[in-house]
Write an enzyme that holds these catalytic residues in place. Sequence first.
Site, short mmCIF file in Angstrom:
data_model
loop_
_atom_site.label_atom_id
_atom_site.label_comp_id
_atom_site.label_asym_id
_atom_site.label_seq_id
_atom_site.Cartn_x
_atom_site.Cartn_y
_atom_site.Cartn_z
CE LYS A 107 -21.86 -15.33 32.36
NZ LYS A 107 -21.34 -15.73 33.69
N1 GLU Z 1 -18.95 -13.59 35.09
C1 GLU Z 1 -18.75 -13.89 36.48
C2 GLU Z 1 -19.50 -15.14 36.88
O1 GLU Z 1 -19.75 -15.99 36.06
C3 GLU Z 1 -19.04 -12.69 37.38
C4 GLU Z 1 -20.45 -12.20 37.41
C5 GLU Z 1 -20.65 -10.92 38.20
O2 GLU Z 1 -19.73 -10.48 38.86
O3 GLU Z 1 -21.75 -10.38 38.11
O4 GLU Z 1 -19.77 -15.38 38.02
#
Ligand code: GLU
Length: 476
Positions: A107
Amino acid sequence: MQPGNEPSFRQSVDLMFNRAVALMDLPPGLEEKIRVCNATYKVRFGVRLRGQIETFVGYRSVHSEHMEPVKGGIRFSLGVNQDEVEALAALMTYKCALVEAPFGGSKGGLCVDPGQYDEHEMELITRRFAYELIKRDLINPSQNVPAPDMGTGEREMAWIADQYARMNTTDINARACVTGKPPHAGGIAGRVEATGRGVQYALQEYFRHPEDVAKSGLSGSLDGKRVIVQGLGNVGYHAASFLSAEDGCKITAIIERDGALVDERGLDVEAVHHWIAKHGGVTGYADATHVADGAKVLENDCDILIPAAMEGVINLTNAAKIKASLIIEAANGPVTAGADDVLREKGVVIIPDMFANGGGVTVSYFEWVKNLSHIRFGRMQRRQEEARHQLVVDELERLSASSGTGWTLSPDFKEKYLRGADELELVRSGLDDTMRAAYQSMREVWHSRDDVDDLRVSAYLVAIGRVAASYKAKGL
Ligand code: GLU
């Protein structure tokens, strides 16, 4: 951010992990290896804006590399901090494992309020942050693939993809360095609404199982269910829109930063969404009752509560007062570990984040595969499929004519049957299949083990089991 007297977001995720892992029999040390975040990179960089240099702080955390690339969004918000990014990275590991997206968890976050800058300034900031991550392989098609999260969307992903391409001019797979791109920049149909669509598919699957529905004190189908949505951003808006337009749910309240709108007859989601886009909040919307203390509305009576904004909104200060008997976590970590205990005690069923909002990363996976294969889904098969269906229709019509039965195929059937699937239909099919399969895997644990009485622990058990198997296969 969790309230002062509660564990931090990361600790809250760890507590939930610990509750599950205590029921497993992992080899010594593996539990700790899976729980900890492998690495968090923190960067400070300067951008010249309005004649002076502003310094920004950003993070990219890699939780687990049992599979690579690692995957997870990039958040732009003033609330971003290391604890939050690490909690979200851990949730990505478990989410990817649960929805069978072949990625580790990661993240990113940048401390910035996008509302304070114009488009050009945001582009400079985003490109500079991307540059810092790209040069350390923290954005890379085979190692680390970001996506949108709170405060970011297609626009930012397009800048990041372009920045990567500029720095890696001979990488034929450059577009696969990030997902959530706009369609004209290598994106995939259906990615923007994917997380909201996934929430809808998750609820549809839950309501296919009357025994599960009964556990939340509800019965019947989604039709007519009274739903409260907290946060009408990308996830909340699409979930609310699909549930009201396609499943017959009544959105009885929408909670936003500047208060809540309440209407027991059901709100017009599109009209509210329009209003927010134009006025920046719900204040002034005339066709509903406005409640200034929006958070209080989380405690209103309803069938389904959908927290779709941010972490920690259901915590020890309000958990005991929540009246919903079914909560589906469209946001990441909206229920703290402490609140989770209180709600389970009350018999509330919680459909956990790592499953409920897994639709986003699922469609990101499809986009990444599309980018690596350099071809749109359905391009080879679509017309061939249509030609074969036409053969069947012609043959049925010939049989009907020659047997004299007078049977005819309805125009509606013919229209639907003859149409070959385009990319959007294939994406929806893949997403629906993923959500059903993930639910089945959680459900099996939920129903088969006497020591498990909630979906969150079931989800963790499935996810940790898969991550552990992957580490074992590597010889760890
Ligand atoms: N930010 C989104 C999540 O928390 C998408 C992550 C992604 O598609 O890699 O799942």
